[in-house]
Enzyme design. Structure first.
Site, short mmCIF file in Angstrom:
data_model
loop_
_atom_site.label_atom_id
_atom_site.label_comp_id
_atom_site.label_asym_id
_atom_site.label_seq_id
_atom_site.Cartn_x
_atom_site.Cartn_y
_atom_site.Cartn_z
N CYS A 86 1.01 1.37 6.34
CA CYS A 86 0.50 0.34 5.44
C CYS A 86 1.40 0.22 4.20
O CYS A 86 2.56 -0.14 4.33
CB CYS A 86 -0.95 0.66 5.08
SG CYS A 86 -1.87 -0.79 4.52
N HIS A 201 -3.30 2.24 10.49
CA HIS A 201 -3.53 3.55 9.86
C HIS A 201 -3.83 4.64 10.90
O HIS A 201 -5.00 4.90 11.17
CB HIS A 201 -4.72 3.46 8.92
CG HIS A 201 -4.45 2.73 7.65
ND1 HIS A 201 -3.88 3.33 6.55
CD2 HIS A 201 -4.67 1.44 7.29
CE1 HIS A 201 -3.77 2.44 5.57
NE2 HIS A 201 -4.23 1.29 5.99
N GLU A 203 -3.80 7.74 10.47
CA GLU A 203 -4.51 8.85 9.83
C GLU A 203 -6.01 8.58 9.71
O GLU A 203 -6.79 9.46 9.39
CB GLU A 203 -3.91 9.13 8.45
CG GLU A 203 -4.32 8.20 7.31
CD GLU A 203 -3.64 6.83 7.34
OE1 GLU A 203 -2.93 6.53 8.31
OE2 GLU A 203 -3.85 6.06 6.37
#
Lengths: 227, 78
Positions: A86, A201, A203
């Site tokens: 991002c 994302h 994560e």
């Protein structure tokens, strides 16, 4: 494998990254502030999402000129694993560690939803583990990847396109390419393949409670490189 | 003190989605002759002494991203 999770003023996915790497992937991770000048003792870097410097001027512009980025550039050149998700992707593009740039989504909307991704090469540790279509979230207003026609061709030829937006069946479609990126590109690699930038994302998708564990297939690169 | 105006624009080949939205609004307001609007940035700098090469450097190093933008320096007021 000890990962530096960078922090810029306005980073807001740093804790997601930190906990994902430590708690879900069992790696060592520490925060590193942007003004630090050394990454000695670290083996890899995670540039997190957020709104560094309030997205002033251009997303990632100021963060990409901070002192720690000299060390990120060194890591990139030495072949160590570096990932930017991002805003982290925007920072890597602004630093010209990765090619291209990110502009406002084609529909001008901030988009927060799950997307499906297909790995377009398996020559990088970042895509080696992604053997099927994966589902991970995006949350961005400026994620439309742009590059000249020549650059896209070059990226294709050198296998630097890491991921494309696809539908659940793994096929490209105009609706799957939610932000209007050129050639549906969701993530790119540097020439060597050790640096990955992507808008989604990973994560935020490393434990079942978060709705998906598919992000692990990307982040396991840190373990692959260490092995 | 010298003041310098830097104009940064998105390269013509790139879609300016914000500009397109503004153009759509103007057309809805009745300006049917309008075909395009593009949004750029105006950055006014004030320096203790003007050196064109150094201002260019500022543009190249930070103010504009050569991958997506063009810039021009205008309006140096001593």
């Amino acid at each position: 494998m000890k990962i530096a999770v960078l922090k810029f003023p306005g980073s807001n996915c740093d804790q997601d990254a930190y906990h994902s790497l430590r708690d879900d992937l069992g790696l060592q991770a520490e925060y590193v502030w942007q003004d630090e000048t050394s990454l000695n003792g670290y083996d890899g870097v995670f540039l997190p999402g957020g709104f560094s410097y309030g997205d002033y001027l251009r997303c990632g512009a100021m963060a990409s000129r901070s002192p720690i980025m000299n060390e990120v550039r060194r890591f990139a050149n030495e072949g160590r694993p570096v990932i930017g998700a991002c805003n982290g992707f925007q920072v890597l593009c602004e630093a010209q560690i990765l090619p291209g740039a990110l502009l406002r989504n084609v529909d001008e909307k901030f988009i927060c939803q799950d997307v499906y991704l297909r790995a377009e090469t398996h020559r990088s540790p970042w895509t080696e583990g992604v053997t099927s279509t994966i589902r991970i979230p995006i949350a961005h207003g400026e994620g439309r990847y742009v590059a000249s026609e020549d650059l896209v061709k070059q990226l294709e030829d050198k296998e630097q396109i890491a991921f494309r937006y696809v539908d659940a069946a793994g096929e490209r479609s105009s609706t799957a390419n939610v932000n209007g990126s050129v050639d549906a590109i969701a993530g790119v690699l540097n020439e060597r393949g050790n640096v990955l930038g992507l808008m989604p994302h990973p994560e935020r998708a490393t434990r079942a409670r978060l709705g998906s564990v598919d992000g692990r297939t990307i982040l396991q690169a840190f373990q692959l490189v260490a092995a | 003190m010298p003041r310098i105006r830097v104009i940064v624009t998105l390269k013509p080949s790139l879609l300016d989605s914000a500009g397109r939205t503004v153009a759509d609004s103007l057309v809805k307001l009745g300006y049917s002759e309008l075909t395009t609007a593009r949004i750029g940035k105006v950055i006014d700098l004030e320096v203790t002494s003007y050196d064109e090469a150094r201002v260019k450097e500022m543009c190249d190093k930070l103010l504009a991203n050569p991958v997506i933008e063009d810039y021009r320096i205008e309006g140096v007021i001593e």
